[in-house]
Design an enzyme around this catalytic site. Structure first.
Site, PDB file in Angstrom:
ATOM      1  CD  GLU A 182      10.276  13.804  10.012  1.00 25.93           C
ATOM      2  OE1 GLU A 182       9.057  13.458  10.431  1.00 25.93           O
ATOM      3  OE2 GLU A 182      10.859  13.223   9.574  1.00 25.93           O
ATOM      4  CB  CYS A 231      13.343   9.971   6.818  1.00 26.94           C
ATOM      5  SG  CYS A 231      14.340   8.789   5.729  1.00 26.94           S
ATOM      6  CD  GLU A 279      13.780   1.851   8.543  1.00 26.82           C
ATOM      7  OE1 GLU A 279      14.095   2.956   8.769  1.00 26.82           O
ATOM      8  OE2 GLU A 279      14.340   0.836   8.692  1.00 26.82           O
ATOM      9  CE  LYS A 337      -1.961   2.987   2.507  1.00 29.44           C
ATOM     10  NZ  LYS A 337      -1.702   3.981   1.736  1.00 29.44           N
TER      11      LYS A 337
HETATM   12  P1  NAD Z   1       2.198   9.147   6.748  1.00 27.46           P
HETATM   13  O1  NAD Z   1       2.619   8.426   8.415  1.00 27.46           O
HETATM   14  O2  NAD Z   1       1.339  10.119   6.830  1.00 27.46           O
HETATM   15  O3  NAD Z   1       1.925   7.887   5.936  1.00 27.46           O
HETATM   16  C1  NAD Z   1       2.624   6.782   5.508  1.00 27.46           C
HETATM   17  C2  NAD Z   1       1.722   5.723   5.003  1.00 27.46           C
HETATM   18  O4  NAD Z   1       0.836   5.260   6.034  1.00 27.46           O
HETATM   19  C3  NAD Z   1       0.773   5.872   3.667  1.00 27.46           C
HETATM   20  O5  NAD Z   1       0.735   5.049   2.703  1.00 27.46           O
HETATM   21  C4  NAD Z   1      -0.637   6.270   4.533  1.00 27.46           C
HETATM   22  O6  NAD Z   1      -1.571   6.139   3.707  1.00 27.46           O
HETATM   23  C5  NAD Z   1      -0.583   5.180   5.617  1.00 27.46           C
HETATM   24  N1  NAD Z   1      -1.309   5.190   6.704  1.00 27.46           N
HETATM   25  C6  NAD Z   1      -1.925   6.505   7.438  1.00 27.46           C
HETATM   26  N2  NAD Z   1      -2.625   6.156   8.369  1.00 27.46           N
HETATM   27  C7  NAD Z   1      -2.532   4.944   8.512  1.00 27.46           C
HETATM   28  C8  NAD Z   1      -3.141   4.079   9.532  1.00 27.46           C
HETATM   29  N3  NAD Z   1      -4.010   4.448  10.418  1.00 27.46           N
HETATM   30  N4  NAD Z   1      -2.889   2.884   9.497  1.00 27.46           N
HETATM   31  C9  NAD Z   1      -2.037   2.171   8.210  1.00 27.46           C
HETATM   32  N5  NAD Z   1      -1.475   3.081   7.472  1.00 27.46           N
HETATM   33  C10 NAD Z   1      -1.879   4.382   7.627  1.00 27.46           C
HETATM   34  O7  NAD Z   1       3.942   9.462   6.405  1.00 27.46           O
HETATM   35  P2  NAD Z   1       3.960  10.154   5.414  1.00 27.46           P
HETATM   36  O8  NAD Z   1       3.627  11.578   5.355  1.00 27.46           O
HETATM   37  O9  NAD Z   1       3.663   9.638   3.833  1.00 27.46           O
HETATM   38  O10 NAD Z   1       5.750  10.194   4.959  1.00 27.46           O
HETATM   39  C11 NAD Z   1       6.457  11.040   5.737  1.00 27.46           C
HETATM   40  C12 NAD Z   1       7.128  10.547   7.035  1.00 27.46           C
HETATM   41  O11 NAD Z   1       7.850   9.332   6.422  1.00 27.46           O
HETATM   42  C13 NAD Z   1       8.127  11.311   7.645  1.00 27.46           C
HETATM   43  O12 NAD Z   1       7.757  11.381   8.993  1.00 27.46           O
HETATM   44  C14 NAD Z   1       9.383  10.563   7.333  1.00 27.46           C
HETATM   45  O13 NAD Z   1      10.445  11.095   8.126  1.00 27.46           O
HETATM   46  C15 NAD Z   1       9.157   9.125   7.322  1.00 27.46           C
HETATM   47  N6  NAD Z   1      10.175   8.499   6.351  1.00 27.46           N
HETATM   48  C16 NAD Z   1      10.943   7.739   7.077  1.00 27.46           C
HETATM   49  C17 NAD Z   1      11.811   7.011   6.377  1.00 27.46           C
HETATM   50  C18 NAD Z   1      12.949   6.175   6.935  1.00 27.46           C
HETATM   51  O14 NAD Z   1      13.464   5.299   6.334  1.00 27.46           O
HETATM   52  N7  NAD Z   1      12.730   6.165   8.570  1.00 27.46           N
HETATM   53  C19 NAD Z   1      11.821   6.896   4.906  1.00 27.46           C
HETATM   54  C20 NAD Z   1      10.881   7.996   4.368  1.00 27.46           C
HETATM   55  C21 NAD Z   1      10.091   8.624   5.386  1.00 27.46           C
END
Ligand code: NAD
Length: 501
Positions: A388, A287, A253, A178
């Protein structure tokens, strides 16, 4: 006319639309134009995808393939991705708004991840345990964990998916991918490639849609054995809580608040240049971005003035703008979040040296562009240092000693990555050891390799992606003990013998 992909869910080897016919428009972060329209899955579609993955896993069809067969499949996927790389990079660039050249780099990295795991699949995965008894054959074997929910973010959509999909396939798992609802196109392309490469029906499934509707059921359903999630901290916590109800394995992550420490004895030209890239690449939507600059007091003015001047000169533009150096934020909502973050920092006493607002440039007016921003006079008590922003915002703190630099670098709930710049190799080694972050760069910022583990200490996550540990997440370990010469244990007295006496 934008491409439409309304039968864009891939479930049990079939492309289909959402069960209620819903679709979602994907709009360009550069100018809000329509990029594509995709299916918007329902909870029922998510359940169907889980059923397909469960059935394929329980049939044993794919998990019984040899490691060599699965390696060959993953290598074939790498070949097909290489063939389609240009096309997929365009899709990625369209959804994310990033420059095509950055998407090209991402695709090269994606291919290297599939190639790495194809190679790793050929190494030895089982272990013989010598128990000192020749009648006993004791071995520890690795088996696939089962059905995996792979949930990804929008900043590096295909790259983050590859860190999950490649090891899951090598391990013999079935999965439901997803991607973020904002960036579905490259995941659709990946599914097509996996199908063409000969991935068995039901092993790889794709659902698209909102996290609360489609992601959440993947994390609560008892038919799912593991959730591997990359995204924000709040979502990660919610997923962990939900997954605990069925005691799923969880790999997370999450975010980072990454210190970039510059000592006075560093190569300042290199340190300043890399500090600019570390925080402003992809407009800070990384990230591991170097969002916290920690600079030794004696060089503060020179370093910070140079970085602010460089920030003011950064050229922003859309995917096709060859003169652009970075692009837009992903959405209007995210632009609003970054704007509020800067407003709050200024209210808390930060000093604005560059940027600080949405770009007013005429050519960028329809997009979500935020100016590269430098905030000086920051302290760890301020929310801009702790939270962040996931935008192009650098906070600057000053230190007077090595011990203070380390203490500041660790004064965060996160622990994803950090860097130290110095010409003193002993000092570099001491600081690298003392920092509680999953990746430390010395006199560099940003490189990572498929062969080396990636992941976070503390609130930056649980588990590791990439490297051998990235495969271990998808394996269950089983100990098989074979007695080749069965015998009575003799532990308890034989009651029948006792009665007959
Ligand atoms: P997000 O948490 O808003 O969404 C990530 C994913 O989770 C999306 O596919 C979203 O639809 C899904 N999601 C949202 N609510 C959910 C739920 N209740 N249950 C299951 N899935 C759900 O994050 P984002 O805004 O897409 O990404 C940005 C974040 O990702 C930043 O905090 C960044 O630091 C982090 N990130 C971390 C890494 C790493 O390697 N540590 C890499 C890339 C991004």
């Amino acid at each position: 006319m934008p491409a439409q992909s309304v039968n864009s869910l891939f479930i049990d080897g079939q492309w289909r639309g959402a069960s209620d016919g819903s679709t979602r428009e994907i709009r360009s972060p550069h100018d809000s134009s329509l990029v594509t329209k995709v299916s918007e899955a329902t909870a029922q579609d998510a359940s169907d995808a889980i059923a397909a993955a469960r059935a394929s896993f329980d049939s044993g069809l794919f998990s019984s393939w040899s490691w060599a067969q699965r390696s060959a499949l993953v290598a074939r996927i790498a070949d097909l991705l290489e063939r389609d790389a240009e096309k997929i990079a365009m899709l990625e660039s369209g959804d994310t708004g990033k420059r095509v050249i950055e998407a090209d780099y991402d695709l090269a990295d994606v291919i290297s991840v599939f190639r790495y795991y194809a190679g790793l699949g050929l190494s030895e995965h089982d272990r013989v345990v010598h128990v000192g008894d020749e009648r006993i054959d004791s071995r520890v074997v690795s088996e696939p964990v089962g059905v995996c929910a792979l949930i990804g973010p929008w900043n590096y959509p295909l790259l983050q998916a590859s860190w999950k999909v490649a090891p899951a396939l090598i391990a013999g798992c079935s999965f439901i991918l997803k991607p973020s609802e904002l960036t579905p196109s490259s995941a659709i392309a990946l599914m097509k490639v996996m199908d063409e490469a000969g991935t068995p029906k039901g092993v790889a499934n794709l659902v698209l849609g909102a996290g609360a509707v489609v992601g959440a059921p993947l994390t609560s359903d008892k038919r799912v054995d593991l959730v591997s999630f990359t995204g924000g901290l709040a979502t990660g916590k919610a997923i962990m809580a939900t997954a605990s109800q069925t005691v799923k394995k969880v790999a997370l992550e999450l975010g980072g608040k990454n210190p970039n420490i510059i000592f006075a004895d560093a190569d300042l030209e290199a340190a300043i240049d890399n500090a600019v890239t570390a925080v402003f690449l992809h407009s800070g939507q990384v990230c591991s971005a170097g969002t916290r600059l920690l600079v030794e007091r004696s060089i503060h003015d020179h370093v910070v003035e140079s970085i602010a001047a460089r920030a003011n000169a950064i050229r922003m533009g859309g995917p096709a703008d060859l003169t652009a150096e970075t692009g837009p934020l992903i959405s209007q909502a995210h632009l609003g979040k970054v704007s509020l973050y800067v407003e709050k920092a200024l209210a808390e006493g930060a000093q604005l040296l560059a940027g600080g607002k949405r770009s007013t440039h005429e050519s960028l007016a329809k997009g979500w562009y935020f100016e590269p921003t430098v905030l000086d006079n920051c302290r760890t008590s301020m929310s801009c240092v702790q939270d962040e922003s996931f935008g192009p915002v650098l906070t600057v703190e000053t230190f007077d000693s090595e011990a203070e630099a380390i203490a500041l670098g660790n004064d965060t709930i996160y622990g994803l990555a950090g860097a130290v710049w110095t010409s003193d190799s002993d000092k570099a080694a001491r600081v690298a050891k003392a920092l509680r972050h999953g990746t430390i760069w010395i006199n560099d910022f940003g490189p990572y390799k498929a062969q080396a583990e990636w992941g976070g200490f503390k609130a930056s996550g649980i588990g590791r992606e990439l490297g051998p540990s990235g495969l271990h997440e998808y394996l269950e370990i089983k100990h098989i003990w074979t007695n080749t010469s069965p015998a009575r244990s003799g532990w308890f007295e034989d009651s029948l013998e006792r009665e007959s006496k």
